[in-house]
Write a protein that holds these residues in place. Structure first.
Motif, short mmCIF file in Angstrom:
data_model
loop_
_atom_site.label_atom_id
_atom_site.label_comp_id
_atom_site.label_asym_id
_atom_site.label_seq_id
_atom_site.Cartn_x
_atom_site.Cartn_y
_atom_site.Cartn_z
N GLU A 137 0.84 -1.21 0.00
CA GLU A 137 0.00 0.00 0.00
C GLU A 137 0.87 1.26 0.00
O GLU A 137 0.66 2.18 -0.79
CB GLU A 137 -0.90 -0.03 1.25
N GLU A 138 1.86 1.29 0.86
CA GLU A 138 2.75 2.45 0.94
C GLU A 138 3.64 2.56 -0.30
O GLU A 138 3.91 3.66 -0.78
CB GLU A 138 3.60 2.39 2.21
N LEU A 139 4.08 1.43 -0.82
CA LEU A 139 4.93 1.44 -2.00
C LEU A 139 4.17 1.92 -3.24
O LEU A 139 4.73 2.64 -4.08
CB LEU A 139 5.53 0.05 -2.24
N MET A 140 2.91 1.58 -3.35
CA MET A 140 2.10 2.08 -4.46
C MET A 140 1.99 3.60 -4.42
O MET A 140 2.13 4.27 -5.44
CB MET A 140 0.71 1.43 -4.45
N ARG A 141 1.78 4.13 -3.24
CA ARG A 141 1.72 5.58 -3.07
C ARG A 141 3.07 6.21 -3.42
O ARG A 141 3.15 7.20 -4.12
CB ARG A 141 1.33 5.91 -1.63
N PHE A 142 4.14 5.60 -2.91
CA PHE A 142 5.49 6.10 -3.19
C PHE A 142 5.78 6.06 -4.69
O PHE A 142 6.27 7.03 -5.27
CB PHE A 142 6.53 5.26 -2.43
#
Length: 160
Positions: A137-142
């Motif tokens: 989830e955080e990597l997609m945002r990043f």
């Protein structure tokens, strides 16, 4: 530690220790978003040495660093920036899109481990180890921000 809630980190010293702990788990990819990339948090001798050894011994290792305020990041000595300049084929710096409202730091390692500081100047954080759903989830945002960002000329033009 419960995977849904993570481990609470309080205080500057514990945050720095958590950064070092997560970096030590890296095997392929590190992604870091930090509005200011403070040297106390990401420039510790132990953390940078861990990152350096990993980058040197792992040919496919990559570190992407997204900074919102590069001028602030370079206003104090920062071992992480210096390491990135020396190992420029393995470390990339980009400036976050100017339209982006700064938010708290995100350190994502190998799509499995995440350290989140909710606000840029917060003294608390949450650490998720071996939590691929949270990390993804955080990597997609990043990744979305990374694609919208530009190479950090200000950091890259700094002389060592």
């Amino acid at each position: 530690m419960h995977a849904a809630t993570g481990e609470r980190i309080d205080g500057r010293r514990d945050y720095c220790a958590a950064v070092e702990r997560v970096l030590a788990l890296a095997s392929l990819h590190v992604a870091l978003y930090s509005p200011r990339l403070p040297g106390y948090a990401y420039g510790s001798r132990a953390g940078v040495e861990t990152l350096k050894n990993w980058l040197i011994t792992t040919p496919r290792a990559r570190t992407r660093i997204l900074v919102h305020e590069p001028r602030y990041a370079m206003s104090e000595p920062n071992r992480l920036i210096l390491l990135g300049l020396r190992l420029s084929s393995s470390v990339s710096f980009r400036d976050a899109p100017s339209r982006l409202e700064p938010f708290g730091d995100r350190l994502i390692v190998d799509g499995r481990h995440v350290l989140i500081r909710p606000q840029p100047d917060s003294t608390s954080a949450t650490l998720w180890l071996d939590s691929p759903l949270k990390a993804r989830e955080e990597l997609m945002r990043f990744d979305k921000l990374w694609e919208e960002s530009t190479s950090s000329i200000e950091i890259r033009n700094r002389t060592i």
